[in-house]
Design an enzyme around this catalytic site. Structure first.
Site, mmCIF file in Angstrom:
data_model
loop_
_atom_site.group_PDB
_atom_site.id
_atom_site.type_symbol
_atom_site.label_atom_id
_atom_site.label_comp_id
_atom_site.label_asym_id
_atom_site.label_seq_id
_atom_site.Cartn_x
_atom_site.Cartn_y
_atom_site.Cartn_z
ATOM 1 N N ARG A 136 -17.352 29.150 17.801
ATOM 2 C CA ARG A 136 -17.052 30.247 16.883
ATOM 3 C C ARG A 136 -17.544 29.997 15.457
ATOM 4 O O ARG A 136 -17.453 30.865 14.607
ATOM 5 C CB ARG A 136 -15.554 30.563 16.919
ATOM 6 C CG ARG A 136 -15.187 31.296 18.199
ATOM 7 C CD ARG A 136 -13.895 32.030 18.066
ATOM 8 N NE ARG A 136 -12.779 31.102 18.028
ATOM 9 C CZ ARG A 136 -11.704 31.285 17.265
ATOM 10 N NH1 ARG A 136 -11.623 32.321 16.472
ATOM 11 N NH2 ARG A 136 -10.726 30.423 17.306
ATOM 12 N N ASN B 73 4.030 23.859 16.128
ATOM 13 C CA ASN B 73 3.482 22.520 16.339
ATOM 14 C C ASN B 73 2.177 22.392 15.563
ATOM 15 O O ASN B 73 1.244 23.164 15.772
ATOM 16 C CB ASN B 73 3.232 22.331 17.848
ATOM 17 C CG ASN B 73 2.605 20.985 18.170
ATOM 18 O OD1 ASN B 73 2.696 20.054 17.377
ATOM 19 N ND2 ASN B 73 1.971 20.908 19.330
ATOM 20 N N ASN C 201 -11.937 26.570 13.024
ATOM 21 C CA ASN C 201 -12.595 27.146 14.205
ATOM 22 C C ASN C 201 -13.676 28.140 13.843
ATOM 23 O O ASN C 201 -14.477 28.531 14.684
ATOM 24 C CB ASN C 201 -11.567 27.853 15.091
ATOM 25 C CG ASN C 201 -10.532 26.884 15.604
ATOM 26 O OD1 ASN C 201 -10.864 25.883 16.242
ATOM 27 N ND2 ASN C 201 -9.278 27.147 15.295
ATOM 28 N N LYS D 293 -34.916 12.084 -10.806
ATOM 29 C CA LYS D 293 -34.806 11.574 -9.430
ATOM 30 C C LYS D 293 -35.233 10.114 -9.428
ATOM 31 O O LYS D 293 -36.273 9.794 -10.014
ATOM 32 C CB LYS D 293 -35.720 12.382 -8.502
ATOM 33 C CG LYS D 293 -35.563 12.043 -7.043
ATOM 34 C CD LYS D 293 -36.877 11.916 -6.309
ATOM 35 C CE LYS D 293 -37.573 10.608 -6.566
ATOM 36 N NZ LYS D 293 -38.790 10.379 -5.810
ATOM 37 N N SER E 99 -48.506 14.702 -28.372
ATOM 38 C CA SER E 99 -48.129 15.905 -27.611
ATOM 39 C C SER E 99 -49.289 16.424 -26.782
ATOM 40 O O SER E 99 -50.446 16.357 -27.208
ATOM 41 C CB SER E 99 -47.713 17.012 -28.569
ATOM 42 O OG SER E 99 -46.551 16.634 -29.231
HETATM 43 C C1 UD1 Z 1 -2.844 22.709 19.850
HETATM 44 C C2 UD1 Z 1 -1.423 22.445 20.377
HETATM 45 C C3 UD1 Z 1 -0.494 23.516 19.824
HETATM 46 C C4 UD1 Z 1 -0.540 23.494 18.319
HETATM 47 C C5 UD1 Z 1 -1.963 23.673 17.829
HETATM 48 C C6 UD1 Z 1 -2.035 23.448 16.340
HETATM 49 C C7 UD1 Z 1 -1.679 21.447 22.591
HETATM 50 C C8 UD1 Z 1 -1.634 21.697 24.032
HETATM 51 N N1 UD1 Z 1 -1.452 22.506 21.827
HETATM 52 O O1 UD1 Z 1 -3.257 23.966 20.383
HETATM 53 O O2 UD1 Z 1 0.832 23.252 20.257
HETATM 54 O O3 UD1 Z 1 0.290 24.517 17.795
HETATM 55 O O4 UD1 Z 1 -2.832 22.689 18.437
HETATM 56 O O5 UD1 Z 1 -3.303 23.768 15.875
HETATM 57 O O6 UD1 Z 1 -1.874 20.330 22.152
HETATM 58 N N2 UD1 Z 1 -9.516 18.999 22.440
HETATM 59 C C9 UD1 Z 1 -10.299 18.117 23.137
HETATM 60 N N3 UD1 Z 1 -10.364 18.245 24.490
HETATM 61 C C10 UD1 Z 1 -9.686 19.206 25.170
HETATM 62 C C11 UD1 Z 1 -8.905 20.102 24.436
HETATM 63 C C12 UD1 Z 1 -8.832 19.974 23.069
HETATM 64 O O7 UD1 Z 1 -10.916 17.236 22.554
HETATM 65 O O8 UD1 Z 1 -9.796 19.230 26.390
HETATM 66 C C13 UD1 Z 1 -9.446 18.869 20.976
HETATM 67 C C14 UD1 Z 1 -10.058 20.051 20.250
HETATM 68 O O9 UD1 Z 1 -11.415 19.802 19.936
HETATM 69 C C15 UD1 Z 1 -9.216 20.154 18.998
HETATM 70 C C16 UD1 Z 1 -7.858 19.619 19.446
HETATM 71 O O10 UD1 Z 1 -8.079 18.856 20.602
HETATM 72 O O11 UD1 Z 1 -9.711 19.315 17.967
HETATM 73 C C17 UD1 Z 1 -6.842 20.735 19.706
HETATM 74 O O12 UD1 Z 1 -7.305 21.582 20.709
HETATM 75 P P1 UD1 Z 1 -7.188 23.138 20.614
HETATM 76 O O13 UD1 Z 1 -7.844 23.736 21.784
HETATM 77 O O14 UD1 Z 1 -7.600 23.619 19.277
HETATM 78 O O15 UD1 Z 1 -5.615 23.309 20.777
HETATM 79 P P2 UD1 Z 1 -4.746 24.553 20.311
HETATM 80 O O16 UD1 Z 1 -4.825 25.606 21.343
HETATM 81 O O17 UD1 Z 1 -5.083 24.900 18.922
HETATM 82 MG MG MG Z 2 -6.729 24.576 17.605
#
Ligand code: UD1
Ligand code: MG
Length: 449
Positions: free
Chosen positions: A18, A173, A230, A337, A409
């Site tokens: 995104r 959270n 994001n 530079k 100059s």
């Molecule tokens: C997560 C939390 C949610 C919280 C929110 C806050 C979980 C299940 N949910 O949701 O409770 O309110 O963050 O922003 O933890 N990532 C990986 N591999 C994966 C999935 C995610 O590396 O398989 C990484 C993503 O790149 C990101 C982070 O983990 O940096 C969080 O993942 P994201 O998908 O953004 O979780 P949320 O749905 O935002």
């Molecule tokens: Mg997130």
């Protein structure tokens, strides 16, 4: 805290679709540093003894950035995105080592502060098995909700899985979590994927810990600190948060800024005491400004050191490798530079100094250009101390101007000038007395014919 060992697992497998960019999300920059860089800096400052970075497949550039910033970090690949707990378990080997504290942080949450990570660690030291960062938000949709009973955290429910009643909860959270090393793996291994997304949710660790009669706590922080990136709009918001913090820290350190909201700093900008920054100045990475220097409006600096009491701008551009000595002056429309200016040297107007060394007290006249590039390679210009370069001169490098020498100059100088000598390299002036009247008379005659 220092005697407790601490593993930080940085989840950086995000795609950043995104952001509409070819670049992985965590490599986008705010305040001159990648998102991952900000997170790693907070993590290292919080006393991490081990760092594990979990990246997505084909994320070589992310691996390189992690290695550059935290050379001792272990890198793990999550080949399939199956949720936050699944991502942590990609670093199972690091967790198995058995540290005291395990912190899970997100690579796309750059505003997390060292102090907050330390608070999570303190909660673990005080015997919480799971410590969660929470924040309050009037519209909590999209976030996991923190479910409490009698002030105790009992579960985290993801938005999609929440009941209507749970959805009304405004305590969210933040995503980041502390797990006590002793029980971390046991909890992580019990997390399943029976939810709306068929993902392994890290947030389920809370409910599982409660089943084992382990203590779970929530620590509250501002939404701003746990905001993820994001979209490009969120990237700009994170930039604004970081700039506010950096400006505030500079002001608290004794820097004078009349319009701090117009000054853009890098995370590594170092500003001494009684430095004055006028409105609309941009600091790229790698700038150090020593005490009492003044940076006038509309200047752009990167990779430069500005000495004590020096004056830069307005409208100056200092590029990487610039070193300005004490009380030097760089005026309007001057670009430097890879140039060293010794104490008291001046280039006050309309000048380009590249690959040059300017001795103490030398004066560079308006419009001076060091011709440092021949289309293939760069060459050096040496200007001795006390030298005086007349306006609108071209110094064709490699070339050396001796101490106390003068350049007339408008000269094009392509051979060395000895110390104390005058060099003039321009057309000789010719005077023709009464020429204008004769010329006009001739023109009038031609017009009548
Ligand atoms: C997560 C939390 C949610 C919280 C929110 C806050 C979980 C299940 N949910 O949701 O409770 O309110 O963050 O922003 O933890 N990532 C990986 N591999 C994966 C999935 C995610 O590396 O398989 C990484 C993503 O790149 C990101 C982070 O983990 O940096 C969080 O993942 P994201 O998908 O953004 O979780 P949320 O749905 O935002
Ligand atoms: Mg997130």
């Amino acid at each position: 805290m220092s005697e407790r060992t601490c593993l930080v697992v940085v989840l950086a497998a995000g795609e950043g679709v995104r952001l509409r960019s070819r670049k992985p999300k965590v490599l986008h920059r705010i305040a001159g540093r990648s998102l991952l860089g900000h997170v790693l800096q907070a993590v290292l400052a919080a006393g991490a003894t081990d760092v594990a970075v979990v990246v997505g497949p084909e994320h070589e550039t992310v691996v390189a950035e992690a290695r550059r910033l935290a050379p001792s970090a272990q890198v793990f690949t999550q080949t399939e995105r199956r949720g936050t707990a699944h991502a942590v378990l990609a670093a199972r080997k690091a967790v198995e080592k058995g540290v005291d504290d395990v912190l899970v942080v997100f690579g796309d949450t750059p505003s997390i502060r060292r102090e907050t990570l330390v608070r999570l660690r303190k909660a673990l030291a005080a015997d919480a098995a799971v410590a969660v960062l929470g924040f309050r938000k009037a519209d909590p949709s999209g976030y996991g909700r923190l479910i409490t009973r009698d002030g105790e955290l009992t579960a985290i429910r993801e938005d999609k899985d929440a009941s209507l009643e749970e959805r009304a909860i405004t305590l969210c959270n933040g995503g980041l979590m502390g797990l006590q090393g002793r029980t971390a793996l046991r909890l992580l291994d019990q997390i399943g994927d029976a939810n709306a997304n068929r993902e392994f949710y890290l947030s389920d660790a809370v409910e599982i810990a409660r089943k084992h009669a382990l203590r779970t706590v929530v620590l509250e922080t501002d939404e701003e600190e746990v905001a993820g990136v994001n979209t490009k709009a969120q990237l700009a918001e994170a930039e604004a948060v970081m700039q506010r913090r950096l400006r505030r820290a500079a002001l608290d350190n004794g820097v004078t800024m009349t319009a701090p909201e117009t000054v853009f700093l890098s995370a590594d900008t170092v500003l001494g005491r009684d430095v004055t920054i006028e409105p609309h100045v941009v600091f790229g990475p790698g700038v150090v400004v020593e005490d009492e220097a003044v940076i006038h409006s509309f200047s752009h600096l990167e990779g430069a050191r500005v000495g004590r009491g020096a004056s830069v701008g307005p409208f100056a551009r200092l590029r990487p490798g610039t070193e300005l000595g004490e009380k030097t002056k760089i005026g309007n429309f001057v670009e430097t530079k890879a140039t060293v200016m010794e104490a008291g040297a001046k280039a006050n107007h309309l000048t380009y100094l590249g690959d040059a060394h300017v001795g103490a007290g030398a004066n560079i006249g308006a419009g001076t250009i060091t011709c440092n590039y021949d289309g293939v390679s760069k060459s050096k210009t040496e200007i001795g101390k006390g030298a005086f370069i007349g306006s609108n001169s071209a110094l064709v490098a490699p070339v050396a101007i001796g101490d106390d020498a003068y350049v007339g100059s408008g000269s094009v100088i392509n051979s060395n000038v000895p110390p104390g000598a005058l060099a003039i390299a321009r057309g000789v002036q010719v005077i023709k007395d009464g020429w204008v009247a004769r010329f006009r008379a001739l023109k009038q005659m031609q017009k009548k014919q």
